[in-house]
Write a protein that holds these residues in place. Structure first.
Motif, mmCIF file in Angstrom:
data_model
loop_
_atom_site.group_PDB
_atom_site.id
_atom_site.type_symbol
_atom_site.label_atom_id
_atom_site.label_comp_id
_atom_site.label_asym_id
_atom_site.label_seq_id
_atom_site.Cartn_x
_atom_site.Cartn_y
_atom_site.Cartn_z
ATOM 1 N N ILE A 80 40.073 50.581 39.225
ATOM 2 C CA ILE A 80 39.690 49.448 40.084
ATOM 3 C C ILE A 80 39.920 48.132 39.341
ATOM 4 O O ILE A 80 40.568 47.214 39.855
ATOM 5 C CB ILE A 80 38.210 49.545 40.524
ATOM 6 N N ILE A 81 39.399 48.063 38.119
ATOM 7 C CA ILE A 81 39.448 46.787 37.389
ATOM 8 C C ILE A 81 40.885 46.395 37.030
ATOM 9 O O ILE A 81 41.304 45.257 37.270
ATOM 10 C CB ILE A 81 38.523 46.846 36.157
ATOM 11 N N GLY A 83 43.601 47.476 38.468
ATOM 12 C CA GLY A 83 44.333 47.250 39.724
ATOM 13 C C GLY A 83 44.026 45.881 40.315
ATOM 14 O O GLY A 83 44.932 45.155 40.737
ATOM 15 N N LEU A 84 42.747 45.507 40.330
ATOM 16 C CA LEU A 84 42.370 44.187 40.863
ATOM 17 C C LEU A 84 42.931 43.075 39.975
ATOM 18 O O LEU A 84 43.407 42.054 40.484
ATOM 19 C CB LEU A 84 40.848 44.058 40.966
ATOM 20 N N ALA A 85 42.883 43.294 38.663
ATOM 21 C CA ALA A 85 43.412 42.278 37.741
ATOM 22 C C ALA A 85 44.899 42.050 38.017
ATOM 23 O O ALA A 85 45.370 40.906 38.019
ATOM 24 C CB ALA A 85 43.195 42.728 36.302
ATOM 25 N N ARG A 86 45.617 43.136 38.272
ATOM 26 C CA ARG A 86 47.065 43.012 38.561
ATOM 27 C C ARG A 86 47.284 42.232 39.864
ATOM 28 O O ARG A 86 48.096 41.312 39.915
ATOM 29 C CB ARG A 86 47.653 44.421 38.679
ATOM 30 N N GLU A 87 46.524 42.577 40.895
ATOM 31 C CA GLU A 87 46.740 41.955 42.205
ATOM 32 C C GLU A 87 46.250 40.508 42.267
ATOM 33 O O GLU A 87 46.766 39.718 43.045
ATOM 34 C CB GLU A 87 46.053 42.781 43.301
ATOM 35 N N PHE A 88 45.224 40.185 41.483
ATOM 36 C CA PHE A 88 44.677 38.823 41.511
ATOM 37 C C PHE A 88 45.204 37.971 40.348
ATOM 38 O O PHE A 88 44.665 36.897 40.079
ATOM 39 C CB PHE A 88 43.142 38.857 41.475
ATOM 40 N N ILE A 90 44.979 38.260 37.137
ATOM 41 C CA ILE A 90 44.040 38.004 36.038
ATOM 42 C C ILE A 90 44.699 38.538 34.758
ATOM 43 O O ILE A 90 44.993 39.738 34.689
ATOM 44 C CB ILE A 90 42.692 38.710 36.281
ATOM 45 N N HIS A 94 42.085 38.582 29.248
ATOM 46 C CA HIS A 94 40.848 37.890 29.631
ATOM 47 C C HIS A 94 39.642 38.828 29.639
ATOM 48 O O HIS A 94 38.507 38.376 29.750
ATOM 49 C CB HIS A 94 41.003 37.238 31.008
ATOM 50 N N PHE A 95 39.899 40.133 29.597
ATOM 51 C CA PHE A 95 38.776 41.076 29.609
ATOM 52 C C PHE A 95 39.159 42.321 28.819
ATOM 53 O O PHE A 95 40.339 42.594 28.592
ATOM 54 C CB PHE A 95 38.396 41.448 31.048
#
Lengths: 150, 141
Positions: A80-81, A83-88, A90, A94-95
């Motif tokens: 999730i993390i 995947g979301l980082a790729r799409e947004f 980020i 940064h994390f």
């Protein structure tokens, strides 16, 4: 950078690691029961908190230190993390996700399950506290490695 | 432009289908053909889901349609998404929880798709199920 420690319930090993990272626990000596029980969120989170990435504090280098419970699904959290980082868009630097898998012993599992799932605070809490003390060396070694890589 | 995040926790890619309807990959005004459905499922797979994030394209309004699914832990998935995006100070998104449930037809179909020689039959069963629930999915998106 945001450093996120994650474990099954997000209330024992990840909280202890976050506390070590922030200097809330002594790193040179093994902590006592009272030291662990004084950590905010230690043995205090429930099933409905799983997945909530919670801020523990900010370390000396300005990194935000978080912890989260992800049940027995570390892969799910990471998918999730990342995947979301790729799409947004980020940036990955940064994390950082730090899994506590492999740092947990049988006392922590059994005590944590008794205390959090069944609400058998006694004998669950003394058992999980004893287990955390026994696992402290491996937890602190992991935290040292994380800090060294920053 | 915001991003729409469709998710479900029933172990079947309903979220991917909903995202595909929203982005126009699957038709919104009629049920999809088996070929159209197969194209989407070829992209996402038919597995139980490991919460990997798929991008199914953009809607007419320019919103990106993302989908992820897993088997169980739906409450936790929602909290992870919300808290991670909050700590990254991202707020241009909308979270959509798809609550469709699997039935025996689709469960059998998914198992058959894994058996060589019975894949087509399995896909037909899945297709029949999708036709049944398509009306449920359309209003959500």
């Amino acid at each position: 950078m945001k450093i996120i420690y994650h474990c099954f319930g997000g209330t024992h090993s990840s909280v202890t690691a976050a506390a070590c990272h922030l200097g809330m626990l002594p790193t040179s000596i093994t902590p006592k029961n009272e030291d662990l029980l004084a950590i905010p969120f230690f043995d205090a989170r429930d099933n409905h908190d799983h997945g909530n990435i919670t801020l523990m504090g900010i370390d000396d280098n300005g990194n935000d230190i978080y912890f989260v419970g992800r049940r027995s699904c570390p892969q799910l959290l990471e998918n999730i993390i990342y995947g979301l980082a790729r799409e947004f868009d980020i940036p990955p630097h940064h994390f950082k996700l730090v899994s506590m898998e492999g740092k947990i012993n049988f006392s922590m599992r059994l005590g944590g399950f008794m205390s959090r799932r069944f609400k058998w605070i006694y004998p669950g809490r003394p058992l999980v506290t004893r287990g955390t003390i026994n696992a402290f060396t491996s937890i602190i070694n992991l935290v040292r490695r994380v800090k060294a890589r920053e | 432009m915001k991003k729409l995040i469709f998710y479900n926790d029933t172990g079947f890619p309903y979220a991917a289908l909903a995202a595909a309807i929203r982005s126009g990959v699957l038709p919104a005004h009629r049920p999809p053909t088996s070929n159209e459905l197969e194209q989407v499922l070829a992209q996402t797979g038919l597995g139980r889901g490991d919460a990997s994030v798929y991008n199914l394209g953009q809607s007419k309004q320019g919103d990106s349609c993302l989908a992820l699914w897993a088997r169980g832990n739906g409450d936790m998935i929602g909290r992870v998404i919300k808290s991670f995006l909050a700590l990254m100070r991202v707020d241009n998104y909308e979270l959509v929880h798809i609550k469709c449930r699997k039935n025996l037809l689709v469960k059998t179909g998914v198992v058959l798709t894994r058996i060589p020689g019975l894949r087509y039959l399995g896909l037909m069963l899945v297709y029949r199920h999708i036709l049944k629930i398509y009306r449920e999915l359309k209003p959500i998106v």
